[in-house]
Write a protein that holds these residues in place. Structure first.
Motif, PDB file in Angstrom:
ATOM      1  N   ASP A 220       8.205 -16.881 -42.353  1.00 40.58           N
ATOM      2  CA  ASP A 220       7.736 -18.264 -42.499  1.00 40.58           C
ATOM      3  C   ASP A 220       8.724 -19.267 -41.901  1.00 40.58           C
ATOM      4  OD1 ASP A 220       5.485 -17.328 -43.738  1.00 40.58           O
ATOM      5  OD2 ASP A 220       6.139 -17.815 -45.776  1.00 40.58           O
ATOM      6  N   VAL A 221      10.020 -19.094 -42.207  1.00 39.90           N
ATOM      7  CA  VAL A 221      11.019 -20.036 -41.689  1.00 39.90           C
ATOM      8  C   VAL A 221      11.132 -19.894 -40.174  1.00 39.90           C
ATOM      9  CG1 VAL A 221      13.439 -20.742 -41.740  1.00 39.90           C
ATOM     10  CG2 VAL A 221      12.287 -20.090 -43.872  1.00 39.90           C
ATOM     11  N   TYR A 222      11.145 -18.671 -39.689  1.00 38.83           N
ATOM     12  CA  TYR A 222      11.227 -18.450 -38.243  1.00 38.83           C
ATOM     13  C   TYR A 222      10.053 -19.111 -37.531  1.00 38.83           C
ATOM     14  CZ  TYR A 222      11.442 -16.053 -33.735  1.00 38.83           C
ATOM     15  OH  TYR A 222      11.497 -15.778 -32.388  1.00 38.83           O
ATOM     16  N   ASN A 223       8.859 -18.890 -38.037  1.00 34.97           N
ATOM     17  CA  ASN A 223       7.666 -19.398 -37.354  1.00 34.97           C
ATOM     18  C   ASN A 223       7.599 -20.923 -37.358  1.00 34.97           C
ATOM     19  OD1 ASN A 223       6.902 -16.818 -36.749  1.00 34.97           O
ATOM     20  ND2 ASN A 223       5.261 -16.692 -38.256  1.00 34.97           N
ATOM     21  N   GLU A 224       8.252 -21.555 -38.311  1.00 32.81           N
ATOM     22  CA  GLU A 224       8.283 -23.020 -38.310  1.00 32.81           C
ATOM     23  C   GLU A 224       9.482 -23.557 -37.547  1.00 32.81           C
ATOM     24  OE1 GLU A 224       8.976 -26.682 -41.428  1.00 32.81           O
ATOM     25  OE2 GLU A 224       7.559 -25.125 -42.019  1.00 32.81           O
ATOM     26  N   ALA A 225      10.675 -23.030 -37.842  1.00 28.04           N
ATOM     27  CA  ALA A 225      11.900 -23.607 -37.287  1.00 28.04           C
ATOM     28  C   ALA A 225      12.081 -23.312 -35.799  1.00 28.04           C
ATOM     29  CB  ALA A 225      13.107 -23.099 -38.079  1.00 28.04           C
ATOM     30  N   TRP A 226      11.505 -22.220 -35.316  1.00 24.95           N
ATOM     31  CA  TRP A 226      11.693 -21.831 -33.916  1.00 24.95           C
ATOM     32  C   TRP A 226      10.503 -22.174 -33.029  1.00 24.95           C
ATOM     33  CZ3 TRP A 226      14.706 -19.426 -37.469  1.00 24.95           C
ATOM     34  CH2 TRP A 226      16.011 -19.063 -37.104  1.00 24.95           C
ATOM     35  N   LYS A 227       9.471 -22.751 -33.584  1.00 22.42           N
ATOM     36  CA  LYS A 227       8.206 -22.883 -32.855  1.00 22.42           C
ATOM     37  C   LYS A 227       8.301 -23.681 -31.568  1.00 22.42           C
ATOM     38  CE  LYS A 227       6.380 -26.804 -35.584  1.00 22.42           C
ATOM     39  NZ  LYS A 227       7.519 -26.949 -36.499  1.00 22.42           N
ATOM     40  N   SER A 228       9.295 -24.567 -31.457  1.00 19.87           N
ATOM     41  CA  SER A 228       9.439 -25.357 -30.228  1.00 19.87           C
ATOM     42  C   SER A 228      10.444 -24.756 -29.256  1.00 19.87           C
ATOM     43  CB  SER A 228       9.855 -26.793 -30.583  1.00 19.87           C
ATOM     44  OG  SER A 228       8.867 -27.425 -31.371  1.00 19.87           O
ATOM     45  N   ASN A 229      11.089 -23.659 -29.652  1.00 20.48           N
ATOM     46  CA  ASN A 229      12.088 -23.036 -28.787  1.00 20.48           C
ATOM     47  C   ASN A 229      11.445 -22.350 -27.593  1.00 20.48           C
ATOM     48  OD1 ASN A 229      14.161 -23.876 -30.420  1.00 20.48           O
ATOM     49  ND2 ASN A 229      14.948 -21.841 -30.860  1.00 20.48           N
ATOM     50  N   TRP A 230      12.167 -22.349 -26.505  1.00 23.95           N
ATOM     51  CA  TRP A 230      11.714 -21.737 -25.264  1.00 23.95           C
ATOM     52  C   TRP A 230      11.281 -20.300 -25.504  1.00 23.95           C
ATOM     53  CZ3 TRP A 230      13.989 -17.741 -22.288  1.00 23.95           C
ATOM     54  CH2 TRP A 230      13.475 -17.593 -20.999  1.00 23.95           C
ATOM     55  N   ASN A 231      10.085 -19.969 -25.040  1.00 23.27           N
ATOM     56  CA  ASN A 231       9.517 -18.621 -25.050  1.00 23.27           C
ATOM     57  C   ASN A 231       9.247 -18.070 -26.458  1.00 23.27           C
ATOM     58  OD1 ASN A 231       9.543 -17.304 -22.080  1.00 23.27           O
ATOM     59  ND2 ASN A 231       8.945 -15.807 -23.620  1.00 23.27           N
ATOM     60  N   PHE A 232       9.186 -18.951 -27.440  1.00 23.80           N
ATOM     61  CA  PHE A 232       8.874 -18.522 -28.817  1.00 23.80           C
ATOM     62  C   PHE A 232       7.494 -17.886 -28.902  1.00 23.80           C
ATOM     63  CE2 PHE A 232       6.263 -19.685 -32.474  1.00 23.80           C
ATOM     64  CZ  PHE A 232       6.972 -19.138 -33.534  1.00 23.80           C
ATOM     65  N   THR A 233       7.408 -16.813 -29.669  1.00 24.42           N
ATOM     66  CA  THR A 233       6.132 -16.289 -30.162  1.00 24.42           C
ATOM     67  C   THR A 233       6.310 -15.998 -31.642  1.00 24.42           C
ATOM     68  OG1 THR A 233       6.740 -14.038 -29.464  1.00 24.42           O
ATOM     69  CG2 THR A 233       5.295 -15.301 -28.002  1.00 24.42           C
ATOM     70  N   PRO A 234       5.280 -16.156 -32.439  1.00 20.85           N
ATOM     71  CA  PRO A 234       5.437 -16.039 -33.898  1.00 20.85           C
ATOM     72  C   PRO A 234       5.653 -14.606 -34.355  1.00 20.85           C
ATOM     73  CG  PRO A 234       3.132 -16.383 -33.322  1.00 20.85           C
ATOM     74  CD  PRO A 234       3.908 -16.558 -32.050  1.00 20.85           C
ATOM     75  N   PHE A 235       6.388 -14.494 -35.461  1.00 22.20           N
ATOM     76  CA  PHE A 235       6.488 -13.230 -36.164  1.00 22.20           C
ATOM     77  C   PHE A 235       5.126 -12.888 -36.739  1.00 22.20           C
ATOM     78  CE2 PHE A 235      11.183 -12.715 -36.777  1.00 22.20           C
ATOM     79  CZ  PHE A 235      11.216 -11.340 -36.603  1.00 22.20           C
TER      80      PHE A 235
END
Length: 382
Positions: A220-235
């Motif tokens: 949950d934290v990864y999918n919210e906190a990293w969502k704008s990072n380059w090349n992000f895809t959700p867990f």
């Protein structure tokens, strides 16, 4: 000399593909720690792969005079397509290993590019094995230190070889080294203490007995906190199961924390012992060699790694943007500095961060960590 690039089909050909690093002499590199091949076998198995649940991949091995001399994968990620609709039709490459021969490299990339075009893609980027949650990048600085768990190591000629094959830099990634004896800077201490003293803020260790709950928090934290990072895809939920089931044995709860505000999850930090210290002599095999599995279990219990890798530190948006709680990251940095040292870890790698993520990089510098590795990502228009 004829270069023959063959599409991999079947278990026998897969094993040749997986063992290319050995056939091209990577085992002669003193700082290369071979990855566990069981992980790769699962990633490339349609019945077990968490990536293939939302993507497609093909893999090739290059032969010269009948000997394997290189390999590559090409993949598309439908989760990436959904997450980045403003950057459609992107393909990726990975698993790239090669002798120092530009013609072999070009032949491998030609196969990957041809496949990507057949999927309607207009650019190809990498290396990713198989996405940004796995191993990523070509090492360009820091060859004097072994690779930590989940990071790549290669020979210095690899980045120039990729450039000669027609690719250009798209992004650099940083790896930071933090020595446990390095004091935390006074500013970090001050802001961390002020936040820690708030009566509604609680820092707790992750509970290995509640690993599914904790894995869900990481997701949950990864999918919210990293969502704008380059090349992000959700867990995904399947990837959550991998954390809960397969990595449980590697987790040290002294290195994994949750920050709560008013009883709600606000941030998390997740680091793991550098298991690579324990598996250097395994030649990439764990489950296929029961002796190695016994060695690993014994070493995890009686001769644990001396260093750790900080993989994730994230703060949810509403708290990161808050003046009151914006220093939660500093609290977690301080927490791992104290607890990691007390638990016997001598140093840690913080990786990876994006070269242009100025806020994160400045915060790490304030912790007196040193930039010691760089990995480069490449891209080419098709």
């Amino acid at each position: 000399m004829t270069i023959d690039v063959r599409l991999v089909r079947g278990k026998k050909e897969l094993e040749v593909f997986l063992h290319v690093p050995w056939t091209i002499g990577m085992d002669q590199e003193k700082n290369w720690v071979p990855p566990l091949l069981d992980d790769y076998r699962k990633q490339l198995d349609p019945k077990k792969s968490v990536f293939l649940a939302h993507g497609e991949v093909e893999i090739w091995t290059a032969f010269k005079d009948g000997k394997p001399v290189g390999r590559i994968s090409a993949q598309v990620d439908f989760d990436y397509d959904k997450t980045w609709p403003d950057e459609p039709k992107t393909a990726f490459f990975g698993f790239f290993e090669c002798i120092d021969d530009v013609e072999v490299a070009k032949a491998l990339f030609a196969k990957a590019e041809e496949w990507a075009r057949s999927k309607g893609r207009v650019r190809i980027r990498g290396p990713f094995t198989l996405d940004s949650k796995g191993e990523i990048g070509v090492l360009i600085e820091g060859f004097d230190k072994p690779n930590m768990i989940g990071t790549t190591y290669n020979r210095p000629f690899m980045a120039p070889l990729i450039e000669k094959a027609g690719y250009a830099k798209v992004k650099d990634l940083f790896g930071w080294w933090y020595d446990a004896n390095t004091p935390v800077d006074e500013l970090t201490k001050k802001v961390a203490q002020k936040t820690r003293e708030l009566p509604n803020v609680k820092i707790r260790l992750m509970d290995i007995k509640e690993i599914r709950r904790e894995a869900k928090i990481i997701q949950d934290v990864y999918n919210e906190a990293w969502k704008s990072n380059w090349n992000f895809t959700p867990f995904t939920d399947m990837e959550l199961e991998v954390i809960a089931n397969e990595y449980k044995m590697f987790i040290d709860t002294e290195l994994a924390y949750v920050a709560e505000v008013d009883g709600q999850v606000a941030a998390m930090l997740f680091a793991i012992p550098d298991v690579n210290e324990l598996i250097r002599d395994f030649k990439g095999e764990l489950m296929k060699n029961p002796v190695n599995l016994v060695k690993l279990l014994w070493r995890l219990k009686f001769n644990r790694p001396k260093n750790a890798r900080l993989i994730m530190l994230g703060v949810k948006d509403q708290y990161r943007a808050s003046r009151k709680y914006g220093a939660l990251a500093a609290v977690l940095y301080e927490e791992i500095s104290k607890r990691g040292s007390a638990a016997g870890y001598g140093a840690g790698e913080l990786s990876w961060t994006l070269e242009d993520n100025t806020g994160i990089n400045r915060g790490i510098e304030r912790m007196n960590a040193k930039l010691y590795k760089k990995w480069r990502m490449f891209e080419r228009a098709l």
